[in-house]
Design a protein around this motif. Structure first.
Motif, PDB file in Angstrom:
ATOM      1  N   ASP A 101      18.719  -7.102  16.671  1.00  0.00           N
ATOM      2  CA  ASP A 101      19.354  -7.164  15.351  1.00  0.00           C
ATOM      3  C   ASP A 101      18.313  -7.475  14.271  1.00  0.00           C
ATOM      4  N   GLY A 102      17.106  -6.971  14.468  1.00  0.00           N
ATOM      5  CA  GLY A 102      16.061  -7.162  13.470  1.00  0.00           C
ATOM      6  C   GLY A 102      15.426  -8.544  13.493  1.00  0.00           C
ATOM      7  N   ARG A 103      15.826  -9.381  14.462  1.00  0.00           N
ATOM      8  CA  ARG A 103      15.238 -10.722  14.530  1.00  0.00           C
ATOM      9  C   ARG A 103      14.262 -10.811  15.691  1.00  0.00           C
ATOM     10  N   ASP A 104      13.190 -11.556  15.491  1.00  0.00           N
ATOM     11  CA  ASP A 104      12.223 -11.756  16.572  1.00  0.00           C
ATOM     12  C   ASP A 104      12.758 -12.835  17.513  1.00  0.00           C
ATOM     13  N   VAL A 105      13.018 -12.429  18.730  1.00  0.00           N
ATOM     14  CA  VAL A 105      13.622 -13.326  19.709  1.00  0.00           C
ATOM     15  C   VAL A 105      12.735 -14.548  19.969  1.00  0.00           C
ATOM     16  N   ALA A 106      11.435 -14.384  19.816  1.00  0.00           N
ATOM     17  CA  ALA A 106      10.504 -15.479  20.083  1.00  0.00           C
ATOM     18  C   ALA A 106      10.790 -16.703  19.218  1.00  0.00           C
ATOM     19  N   THR A 107      11.420 -16.472  18.049  1.00  0.00           N
ATOM     20  CA  THR A 107      11.701 -17.604  17.167  1.00  0.00           C
ATOM     21  C   THR A 107      12.943 -18.383  17.595  1.00  0.00           C
ATOM     22  N   LEU A 108      13.655 -17.838  18.543  1.00  0.00           N
ATOM     23  CA  LEU A 108      14.920 -18.472  18.921  1.00  0.00           C
ATOM     24  C   LEU A 108      14.738 -19.483  20.055  1.00  0.00           C
ATOM     25  N   THR A 109      15.539 -20.548  19.992  1.00  0.00           N
ATOM     26  CA  THR A 109      15.534 -21.524  21.093  1.00  0.00           C
ATOM     27  C   THR A 109      16.310 -20.930  22.263  1.00  0.00           C
ATOM     28  N   ASP A 110      16.181 -21.602  23.410  1.00  0.00           N
ATOM     29  CA  ASP A 110      16.936 -21.173  24.588  1.00  0.00           C
ATOM     30  C   ASP A 110      18.429 -21.107  24.293  1.00  0.00           C
ATOM     31  N   GLY A 111      18.884 -22.123  23.576  1.00  0.00           N
ATOM     32  CA  GLY A 111      20.311 -22.192  23.256  1.00  0.00           C
ATOM     33  C   GLY A 111      20.737 -21.050  22.347  1.00  0.00           C
ATOM     34  N   ALA A 112      19.905 -20.781  21.330  1.00  0.00           N
ATOM     35  CA  ALA A 112      20.238 -19.711  20.394  1.00  0.00           C
ATOM     36  C   ALA A 112      20.184 -18.350  21.090  1.00  0.00           C
ATOM     37  N   LEU A 113      19.249 -18.290  22.041  1.00  0.00           N
ATOM     38  CA  LEU A 113      19.126 -17.048  22.813  1.00  0.00           C
ATOM     39  C   LEU A 113      20.398 -16.822  23.648  1.00  0.00           C
ATOM     40  N   GLY A 114      20.888 -17.908  24.223  1.00  0.00           N
ATOM     41  CA  GLY A 114      22.124 -17.841  25.003  1.00  0.00           C
ATOM     42  C   GLY A 114      23.275 -17.376  24.128  1.00  0.00           C
ATOM     43  N   GLU A 115      23.323 -17.960  22.944  1.00  0.00           N
ATOM     44  CA  GLU A 115      24.410 -17.588  22.021  1.00  0.00           C
ATOM     45  C   GLU A 115      24.311 -16.110  21.635  1.00  0.00           C
TER      46      GLU A 115
ATOM     47  N   GLY B 107      22.928 -17.655  37.457  1.00  0.00           N
ATOM     48  CA  GLY B 107      22.231 -16.688  36.600  1.00  0.00           C
ATOM     49  C   GLY B 107      23.213 -15.916  35.740  1.00  0.00           C
ATOM     50  N   THR B 108      24.306 -15.482  36.331  1.00  0.00           N
ATOM     51  CA  THR B 108      25.317 -14.716  35.602  1.00  0.00           C
ATOM     52  C   THR B 108      25.907 -15.530  34.456  1.00  0.00           C
ATOM     53  N   LEU B 109      26.256 -16.800  34.790  1.00  0.00           N
ATOM     54  CA  LEU B 109      26.825 -17.665  33.752  1.00  0.00           C
ATOM     55  C   LEU B 109      25.842 -17.833  32.599  1.00  0.00           C
ATOM     56  N   LEU B 110      24.555 -18.012  32.956  1.00  0.00           N
ATOM     57  CA  LEU B 110      23.539 -18.169  31.907  1.00  0.00           C
ATOM     58  C   LEU B 110      23.394 -16.864  31.128  1.00  0.00           C
ATOM     59  N   ALA B 111      23.402 -15.714  31.848  1.00  0.00           N
ATOM     60  CA  ALA B 111      23.278 -14.413  31.186  1.00  0.00           C
ATOM     61  C   ALA B 111      24.426 -14.197  30.221  1.00  0.00           C
ATOM     62  N   LEU B 112      25.600 -14.637  30.637  1.00  0.00           N
ATOM     63  CA  LEU B 112      26.782 -14.473  29.788  1.00  0.00           C
ATOM     64  C   LEU B 112      26.763 -15.456  28.619  1.00  0.00           C
ATOM     65  N   GLY B 113      25.772 -16.300  28.604  1.00  0.00           N
ATOM     66  CA  GLY B 113      25.607 -17.173  27.452  1.00  0.00           C
ATOM     67  C   GLY B 113      26.109 -18.587  27.633  1.00  0.00           C
ATOM     68  N   MET B 114      26.408 -18.965  28.876  1.00  0.00           N
ATOM     69  CA  MET B 114      26.833 -20.352  29.054  1.00  0.00           C
ATOM     70  C   MET B 114      25.649 -21.285  28.793  1.00  0.00           C
ATOM     71  N   PRO B 115      25.821 -22.324  27.956  1.00  0.00           N
ATOM     72  CA  PRO B 115      24.719 -23.249  27.691  1.00  0.00           C
ATOM     73  C   PRO B 115      24.271 -23.945  28.981  1.00  0.00           C
ATOM     74  N   ARG B 116      22.970 -24.227  29.054  1.00  0.00           N
ATOM     75  CA  ARG B 116      22.439 -24.874  30.259  1.00  0.00           C
ATOM     76  C   ARG B 116      23.139 -26.206  30.525  1.00  0.00           C
TER      77      ARG B 116
END
Lengths: 243, 226, 402
Positions: B66-80, C293-302
């Motif tokens: 979406d035009g954003r550099d993923v490297a700037t995102l935290t693990d949590g934001a990446l998950g979201e 892995g699937t849960l994490l891939a689907l976006g579940m927070p750690r």
């Protein structure tokens, strides 16, 4: 008047014997104490059908000091006892501790025998504790003895009444009967096998019988006795107990 | 451009050695594409997909979503980001075994933060993949083809910007595999859903409108079809 | 969160057998903790009950300096009750005085060391509920040379009602005395130390044997008002007053040690349980790497992934804890009602402890809640490491795991 004559008749025999109870007791007491003494003895305790035998070695000095060590059975080997005047200590190897025996503990039988620690300690103090009358003369084993009825001088004496038979030749109390306050016979105590050791007559065997509990007796036999031995002071110290 | 790899390199340590899985590739995916990364195993296609799907980060280079550099995102934001924007279809279906088909689909919505109208959306997406009567079955009670349909519904339900499918037919027989591809293609054509998948199967490649060929971690060719 | 709990519960149910096996140690630990606690609390009650109903009542007085260890009863430390104390006692409530002294009972070739419990039957019944004691035969009749024997002593000496015995004792001054008596009754007051070696006789009868002349060794008081107030009012008149709970301090301290050893056992079981739970959760994470892995891939927070596995351990601990608490609690409730009869065991070892041979466990909620919390805490604690490891998985690899 008749009463007076009767009284005279009753009193006269003792006068005739020219002996007082006090004198006899004093002699008995001193006769049972020695300057120094070393002896080996065997004690056999029979109670409720079971017999236990102990072997001990003992040292004595004067009236006040006595030290004793158990040699057999293995279970009690090393147990030591020390009497000094009115105090009694024991060393128990199993707990490695010197314990003072006092109060009610003195009333217990020595190693479960019929002789209490107290009996042991009172044995030569009759003159202080008792007064009495000569009840008559008898013959025991061919020896002439006085039969003496003793009554405790005060209420703290363990045996309020004692009857003793004292050999007239050597002042050994060959037989005793110990009574409760109620008059019930508690124990009998004999001293026999008198031998002449170093010019002193000494009873080599004592038998104490519990008269309340049937079949309960304690027999003490001296295997060897020597007098006037050189004993170091250390023997009569608590240090000896812990050695 | 939804997703883009710019000079993306991925190096895996393997004991004392390092394995270079991707060697600085540049590739992008536009909205509405139906694209296959093709190549033999070890060619780097799965790694490329993982980077685009934000399941992993590149050793070097950039990943743009979406035009954003993923490297700037935290693990949590990446998950979201994954939860909201990217749908996944896996080779082994990867359904949660203790959840029913509907619950598996609903899980994706829940993780995407959707609170409204979930039941209806779940039902619709499962109907769309042809599982109208199997809503309350557990994965173990479904065939492989049915499980992969649940997985498609799970990816689809949150209206993602892109659905990434790593070898989606590899664990299915050919007829089931074709049916799955048909379903994906149909959704792409009818609803404009963007699909990016990896495969080494010529039949699957034949269905793609764009095929990017990889070999030894590098792009070796590209074809586009109508 | 509710969703995660549901998911965790379903995962546990999916591996029911493993879950149950893992939980057994927690069930056992919690049950033992609850039961042990209930038992020791019961022992506390028991000790207090034995003291209260057999010799101390609510407040017990002994002459100053008289030993209170319940092992020695020196008659030479017995004392007269001064008039000032007597009148204070009368004001306080019901009271009775006893004289306990050592002696020896002899019949035929058997003898046994005993303690003679000389009582005053006129006041005795005002303080103690004699009806609660089990009497075979009768209490000694006043004025007769009769005694009652403790039930354990009677059994030991094989004595029956009507038998003739001799009792040897010392007068207060120390002279030996011995008299014959008839066994009128055999009494079980349910205090092992009295029943095992006690001989009961009227104080007037004991006079002939021990020349008591009015000295007493114990006064048991049942105050009309507060126990603490009674203790204060009765103190300082040559006699030392203790409330029944102070009297039992030593035995209750022993129970504290017992409680500690139960605690040690429970901690050991719980450590075993913790190992089991940790193992199970580790196995669960290994088995479910692809799922994680699937849960994490689907976006579940750690953090949620971690929470999921903590919940699995925690629910296991909770369920097992509830079961353990239920089992332990039921056992405590059952024995609270029916009691555990230790008389056989006590007879066998010839125990001489001032407690009743009937032990009633004591139910309370505190140990139940504590052990439950403990069980859950152990389970969550044991899951912490594996759960954290699970949450650190790299999803790209995990989604493809076998």
């Amino acid at each position: 008047m008749r009463n007076f004559i009767l009284a005279c008749l009753l009193v006269l025999p003792s006068v005739a014997q020219a002996v007082t109870v006090d004198e006899v007791l004093a002699k008995v007491d001193s006769n049972l104490t020695y300057d120094t003494r070393e002896s080996s003895l065997t004690m056999t305790v029979v109670k409720s059908g079971r017999t236990k035998t102990y072997k001990m070695h003992s040292y004595g000095r004067g009236q006040e000091e006595m030290a004793m060590e158990y040699l057999e059975p293995a279970r009690d080997k090393g147990t030591k006892m020390l009497k000094k005047t009115d105090e009694l200590w024991m060393w128990l190897p199993s707990v490695e501790k010197t314990q003072k025996i006092s109060g009610h503990m003195l009333r217990q039988g020595l190693m479960g025998s019929d002789m209490s620690y107290e009996d042991l300690m009172e044995s030569s103090r009759w003159r202080d504790m008792y007064g009495g009358t000569v009840a008559g003369e008898e013959t025991i084993d061919g020896h002439k003895v006085w039969k003496i009825d003793l009554t405790a001088k005060d209420t703290t004496v363990s045996y309020p009444k004692r009857v003793i038979w004292v050999d007239q030749s050597n002042y050994i109390p060959v037989k005793q009967e110990l009574y409760a306050l109620s008059g019930m016979l508690l124990k009998s105590w004999t001293m026999t096998d008198v031998r002449l050791i170093e010019g002193k007559e000494f009873p080599m065997k004592m038998v104490i019988t519990d008269k309340l509990q049937a079949g309960s007796t304690t027999e003490i036999t001296f295997d060897s006795v020597t007098f006037k031995v050189a004993l170091q002071d250390e023997v009569f110290s608590t240090r000896w107990l812990e050695r | 451009m939804i997703c883009q790899l710019i000079g993306a390199t991925k190096v895996y340590p393997m004991g004392d050695l390092t394995v270079v899985a991707l060697r600085g590739i540049d590739v992008g995916v536009e909205s509405g594409e139906f694209t296959a990364f093709a190549g033999p195993s070890g060619s780097g296609k799965s790694t490329a997909l993982n980077l685009i799907g934000c399941l992993d980060r590149p050793t070097e280079g950039r990943v743009m979503v979406d035009g954003r550099d993923v490297a700037t995102l935290t693990d949590g934001a990446l998950g979201e980001l994954r939860a909201k924007r990217i749908g996944f279809i896996f080779q082994s279906f990867n359904l949660i075994p203790v959840l029913t088909a509907a619950e598996n689909v609903d899980l994706a919505l829940r993780l995407a933060g959707v609170t409204e109208n979930r039941a209806a959306r779940v039902e619709k997406s499962l109907v769309d993949v042809g599982l109208k009567d199997l809503l309350h079955r557990r994965p173990a009670q479904l065939s492989g083809g049915q499980q992969q349909r649940v997985a498609i519904a799970r990816a689809l339900v949150k209206n993602p910007a892109i659905i990434i499918a790593d070898e989606p037919t590899a664990n299915l027989d050919s007829s089931n595999g074709e049916a799955i591809l048909d379903l994906m293609r149909e959704m792409n054509e009818r609803d404009g859903v963007t699909f990016l998948f990896s495969t080494h199967d010529p039949m699957v490649m034949g269905r793609a409108r764009r095929v990017v060929r990889l070999k030894d971690g590098a792009i070796v060719g590209e074809e586009r079809r109508a | 969160m509710i969703f995660l709990i549901g998911l965790a519960a379903r995962n546990l149910a999916r591996n029911l057998r493993r879950t149950v096996i893992t939980s057994v140690a927690v069930v056992a630990g919690v049950a033992i903790m609850v039961l042990g606690w209930g038992l020791v609390d019961g022992l506390d009650d028991n000790v207090l009950r034995a003291a209260r109903t057999t010799y101390a009542s609510e407040v017990i007085l002994r002459p100053d300096g008289y030993p209170d260890d319940g092992m020695r009863y020196p008659l030479d430390e017995a004392a007269l009750i001064p008039d000032s104390l007597r009148s204070e006692l009368d004001k306080t409530g019901a009271w009775t005085a006893r004289t306990v002294f050592p002696g020896r009972i002899v019949r035929g070739s058997e003898s046994q060391h005993i303690s003679v419990w000389a009582y005053d039957s006129a006041t005795e019944t005002q303080v103690f509920d004699r009806d609660g004691w089990k009497v075979t035969g009768a209490w000694p009749a006043p004025g007769k040379t009769e005694i009652a024997l403790g039930s354990g002593l009677a059994r030991l000496m094989e004595l029956k009602v009507g038998d003739e015995v001799v009792i040897e004792g010392r007068t207060r001054d120390g002279a030996i005395n011995a008299l014959g008596y008839t066994v009128a009754g055999i009494v079980r007051v349910d205090n092992s130390s009295i029943d095992a070696l006690g001989v009961w006789m009227e104080a007037a009868t004991a006079q002939d044997l021990a020349q008591l002349n009015g000295v007493r060794t114990h006064i048991a008081v049942a105050p009309k008002g507060s126990v603490a107030a009674a203790k204060t009012e009765l103190s300082g008149m040559g006699w030392t007053a203790l409330t029944v709970s102070e009297e039992c301090d030593d035995l209750i301290a022993m129970n504290r040690i017992r409680r500690k050893s139960i605690g040690t056992v429970v901690v050991m079981i719980m450590l075993i349980a913790a190992t089991g739970i940790a193992n199970t959760v580790i196995m669960a994470t290994f088995e479910r790497i692809r799922e994680i892995g699937t849960l994490l891939a689907l976006g579940m927070p750690r953090a949620d992934v971690r929470a999921l596995f903590l919940l699995e351990g925690g629910i296991m601990g909770l369920a097992a804890g509830i079961l353990g608490a239920a089992i332990g609690g039921s056992a405590v409730l059952y024995w609270q009602r029916h009691g555990i009869d230790l008389s056989q065991q006590v007879d066998e070892v010839g125990a001489n402890i001032a407690m009743s041979t009937m032990v009633y466990t004591h139910f309370s909620w505190l140990p139940l809640l504590l052990s439950l919390t403990f069980g859950v805490a152990i389970a969550v604690g044991a899951s912490l490491w594996p759960a954290t490891q699970a949450s650190r998985i790299v999803p790209a690899d995990a989604v493809k795991a076998d």
